[in-house]
Write a protein that holds these residues in place. Structure first.
Motif, PDB file in Angstrom:
ATOM      1  N   SER A   8     -44.879  30.649  16.658  1.00 14.35           N
ATOM      2  CA  SER A   8     -46.221  29.663  17.545  1.00 14.35           C
ATOM      3  C   SER A   8     -47.161  29.196  17.005  1.00 14.35           C
ATOM      4  O   SER A   8     -47.160  27.945  18.221  1.00 14.35           O
ATOM      5  CB  SER A   8     -46.994  31.157  18.042  1.00 14.35           C
ATOM      6  OG  SER A   8     -47.829  30.665  18.444  1.00 14.35           O
ATOM      7  N   LEU A  21     -46.515  29.482  23.750  1.00 11.03           N
ATOM      8  CA  LEU A  21     -47.535  30.687  24.291  1.00 11.03           C
ATOM      9  C   LEU A  21     -46.124  32.242  24.445  1.00 11.03           C
ATOM     10  O   LEU A  21     -46.619  32.985  24.471  1.00 11.03           O
ATOM     11  CB  LEU A  21     -47.333  30.309  25.476  1.00 11.03           C
ATOM     12  CG  LEU A  21     -48.449  32.088  26.488  1.00 11.03           C
ATOM     13  CD1 LEU A  21     -49.554  32.020  26.307  1.00 11.03           C
ATOM     14  CD2 LEU A  21     -48.261  31.102  27.816  1.00 11.03           C
ATOM     15  N   LEU A  24     -45.959  33.880  21.388  1.00 11.50           N
ATOM     16  CA  LEU A  24     -46.910  34.826  20.544  1.00 11.50           C
ATOM     17  C   LEU A  24     -47.492  35.581  22.226  1.00 11.50           C
ATOM     18  O   LEU A  24     -47.681  37.146  21.531  1.00 11.50           O
ATOM     19  CB  LEU A  24     -48.316  34.059  21.251  1.00 11.50           C
ATOM     20  CG  LEU A  24     -49.453  34.335  21.041  1.00 11.50           C
ATOM     21  CD1 LEU A  24     -50.033  34.948  19.611  1.00 11.50           C
ATOM     22  CD2 LEU A  24     -51.284  33.261  21.477  1.00 11.50           C
ATOM     23  N   MET A  25     -46.680  36.182  23.057  1.00 13.52           N
ATOM     24  CA  MET A  25     -46.490  36.800  23.890  1.00 13.52           C
ATOM     25  C   MET A  25     -46.391  38.464  23.553  1.00 13.52           C
ATOM     26  O   MET A  25     -46.690  39.570  23.266  1.00 13.52           O
ATOM     27  CB  MET A  25     -45.552  36.508  24.830  1.00 13.52           C
ATOM     28  CG  MET A  25     -47.172  35.684  26.130  1.00 13.52           C
ATOM     29  SD  MET A  25     -48.736  35.904  26.548  1.00 13.52           S
ATOM     30  CE  MET A  25     -48.979  37.285  27.248  1.00 13.52           C
ATOM     31  N   ILE A  28     -48.929  39.392  21.343  1.00 13.38           N
ATOM     32  CA  ILE A  28     -49.855  40.183  22.606  1.00 13.38           C
ATOM     33  C   ILE A  28     -48.964  42.089  22.549  1.00 13.38           C
ATOM     34  O   ILE A  28     -50.191  42.439  22.587  1.00 13.38           O
ATOM     35  CB  ILE A  28     -49.982  39.705  23.056  1.00 13.38           C
ATOM     36  CG1 ILE A  28     -51.078  38.067  22.864  1.00 13.38           C
ATOM     37  CG2 ILE A  28     -51.139  39.977  24.282  1.00 13.38           C
ATOM     38  CD1 ILE A  28     -51.499  36.909  23.152  1.00 13.38           C
ATOM     39  N   TYR A  37     -55.386  36.911  17.813  1.00 13.07           N
ATOM     40  CA  TYR A  37     -54.126  36.409  19.083  1.00 13.07           C
ATOM     41  C   TYR A  37     -54.709  35.852  19.881  1.00 13.07           C
ATOM     42  O   TYR A  37     -54.047  34.918  20.692  1.00 13.07           O
ATOM     43  CB  TYR A  37     -53.231  37.518  19.367  1.00 13.07           C
ATOM     44  CG  TYR A  37     -52.439  38.562  18.233  1.00 13.07           C
ATOM     45  CD1 TYR A  37     -52.351  37.210  16.972  1.00 13.07           C
ATOM     46  CD2 TYR A  37     -51.712  39.479  17.810  1.00 13.07           C
ATOM     47  CE1 TYR A  37     -51.591  38.021  16.108  1.00 13.07           C
ATOM     48  CE2 TYR A  37     -51.104  39.906  17.237  1.00 13.07           C
ATOM     49  CZ  TYR A  37     -50.562  39.272  16.074  1.00 13.07           C
ATOM     50  OH  TYR A  37     -50.064  39.411  14.973  1.00 13.07           O
ATOM     51  N   LEU A  38     -55.285  36.557  20.676  1.00 13.98           N
ATOM     52  CA  LEU A  38     -56.628  36.429  21.938  1.00 13.98           C
ATOM     53  C   LEU A  38     -56.856  34.645  22.192  1.00 13.98           C
ATOM     54  O   LEU A  38     -56.841  33.937  22.699  1.00 13.98           O
ATOM     55  CB  LEU A  38     -57.566  37.411  22.370  1.00 13.98           C
ATOM     56  CG  LEU A  38     -57.249  38.516  22.815  1.00 13.98           C
ATOM     57  CD1 LEU A  38     -57.813  39.070  22.839  1.00 13.98           C
ATOM     58  CD2 LEU A  38     -55.689  38.658  23.770  1.00 13.98           C
ATOM     59  N   ARG A  40     -56.066  32.090  20.326  1.00 14.18           N
ATOM     60  CA  ARG A  40     -54.469  31.302  20.017  1.00 14.18           C
ATOM     61  C   ARG A  40     -54.562  30.922  21.688  1.00 14.18           C
ATOM     62  O   ARG A  40     -53.641  30.302  22.003  1.00 14.18           O
ATOM     63  CB  ARG A  40     -53.275  31.616  19.255  1.00 14.18           C
ATOM     64  CG  ARG A  40     -52.715  30.864  19.712  1.00 14.18           C
ATOM     65  CD  ARG A  40     -51.331  30.458  18.282  1.00 14.18           C
ATOM     66  NE  ARG A  40     -51.784  30.369  17.068  1.00 14.18           N
ATOM     67  CZ  ARG A  40     -51.231  30.606  15.946  1.00 14.18           C
ATOM     68  NH1 ARG A  40     -49.831  30.295  15.908  1.00 14.18           N
ATOM     69  NH2 ARG A  40     -51.696  29.583  14.946  1.00 14.18           N
ATOM     70  N   GLN A  41     -53.688  32.316  22.958  1.00 13.25           N
ATOM     71  CA  GLN A  41     -53.394  32.178  23.693  1.00 13.25           C
ATOM     72  C   GLN A  41     -54.126  31.680  24.855  1.00 13.25           C
ATOM     73  O   GLN A  41     -53.746  30.596  25.750  1.00 13.25           O
ATOM     74  CB  GLN A  41     -53.223  33.516  23.921  1.00 13.25           C
ATOM     75  CG  GLN A  41     -52.818  34.061  25.622  1.00 13.25           C
ATOM     76  CD  GLN A  41     -52.816  35.713  26.041  1.00 13.25           C
ATOM     77  OE1 GLN A  41     -53.504  36.343  25.969  1.00 13.25           O
ATOM     78  NE2 GLN A  41     -51.989  35.671  27.453  1.00 13.25           N
ATOM     79  N   TYR A  45     -52.989  28.819  27.307  1.00 17.54           N
ATOM     80  CA  TYR A  45     -53.287  28.180  28.370  1.00 17.54           C
ATOM     81  C   TYR A  45     -54.130  27.175  28.851  1.00 17.54           C
ATOM     82  O   TYR A  45     -53.577  26.100  29.830  1.00 17.54           O
ATOM     83  CB  TYR A  45     -53.816  29.191  28.557  1.00 17.54           C
ATOM     84  CG  TYR A  45     -53.266  30.906  28.827  1.00 17.54           C
ATOM     85  CD1 TYR A  45     -52.104  30.285  29.491  1.00 17.54           C
ATOM     86  CD2 TYR A  45     -53.274  32.441  28.749  1.00 17.54           C
ATOM     87  CE1 TYR A  45     -51.296  31.411  30.084  1.00 17.54           C
ATOM     88  CE2 TYR A  45     -52.916  32.465  28.883  1.00 17.54           C
ATOM     89  CZ  TYR A  45     -52.226  32.371  29.504  1.00 17.54           C
ATOM     90  OH  TYR A  45     -50.678  33.590  29.549  1.00 17.54           O
ATOM     91  N   GLU A  54     -56.583  30.857  31.361  1.00 17.78           N
ATOM     92  CA  GLU A  54     -57.906  30.674  29.597  1.00 17.78           C
ATOM     93  C   GLU A  54     -59.482  31.654  29.925  1.00 17.78           C
ATOM     94  O   GLU A  54     -60.103  32.660  28.650  1.00 17.78           O
ATOM     95  CB  GLU A  54     -57.576  29.581  29.572  1.00 17.78           C
ATOM     96  CG  GLU A  54     -58.873  29.128  28.401  1.00 17.78           C
ATOM     97  CD  GLU A  54     -59.472  27.187  28.577  1.00 17.78           C
ATOM     98  OE1 GLU A  54     -59.941  27.297  27.234  1.00 17.78           O
ATOM     99  OE2 GLU A  54     -58.598  26.735  29.131  1.00 17.78           O
ATOM    100  N   VAL A  57     -58.688  35.351  29.609  1.00 17.40           N
ATOM    101  CA  VAL A  57     -58.427  35.363  28.046  1.00 17.40           C
ATOM    102  C   VAL A  57     -59.721  35.167  27.041  1.00 17.40           C
ATOM    103  O   VAL A  57     -60.019  36.315  26.300  1.00 17.40           O
ATOM    104  CB  VAL A  57     -57.352  34.526  27.895  1.00 17.40           C
ATOM    105  CG1 VAL A  57     -56.934  34.676  26.226  1.00 17.40           C
ATOM    106  CG2 VAL A  57     -55.672  34.938  27.681  1.00 17.40           C
TER     107      VAL A  57
END
Length: 118
Positions: A8, A21, A24-25, A28, A37-38, A40-41, A45, A54, A57
């Motif tokens: 990622s 993403l 990463l998902m 998650i 993780y959140l 970076r997510q 976004y 965004e 999250v």
């Protein structure tokens, strides 16, 4: 997990936020409340200019992270990205209430007040 995390990061560095993403998902799904993780997510976004996602999250991040103020000022910036300055201002106020000792949060709130009155 480490391979997906690194993948990622590599994809994001290469400018492929959508691919980053996707990698990463997978992480998650196995650990949906991991604040790293959140974070970076939410950043991905933001890179994709998907501000609604965004915001969602960052809100989740704030409910599970040991230091929820780490979402500041990114959460407010996402509200600004959606064209919601009142929500951005509320977000800055909320952030400052989480940690009134942080001068950065005071600065961002002052900037938001200045923008609201301009």
């Amino acid at each position: 997990a480490r391979v997906l995390w690194d993948r990622s990061a590599e994809l994001r560095s290469a400018g492929d936020a959508r691919g980053a993403l996707a990698a990463l998902m997978q992480l998650i799904r196995s650990n949906p409340d991991n604040h790293d993780y959140l974070s970076r997510q939410a950043q991905l976004y933001h890179d994709l200019r998907e501000f609604k996602q965004e915001i969602a999250v960052w809100e989740l991040f704030m409910s599970v992270a040991p230091f929820p103020a780490e979402a500041c000022p990114d959460l407010a910036n996402a509200y600004e990205g959606l064209g919601l300055p009142d929500k951005a201002l509320q977000s800055h106020q909320r952030c400052l209430s989480l940690d009134p000792s942080k001068p950065d949060l005071k600065f961002y709130l002052a900037r938001a007040y200045e923008s609201a009155t301009a």
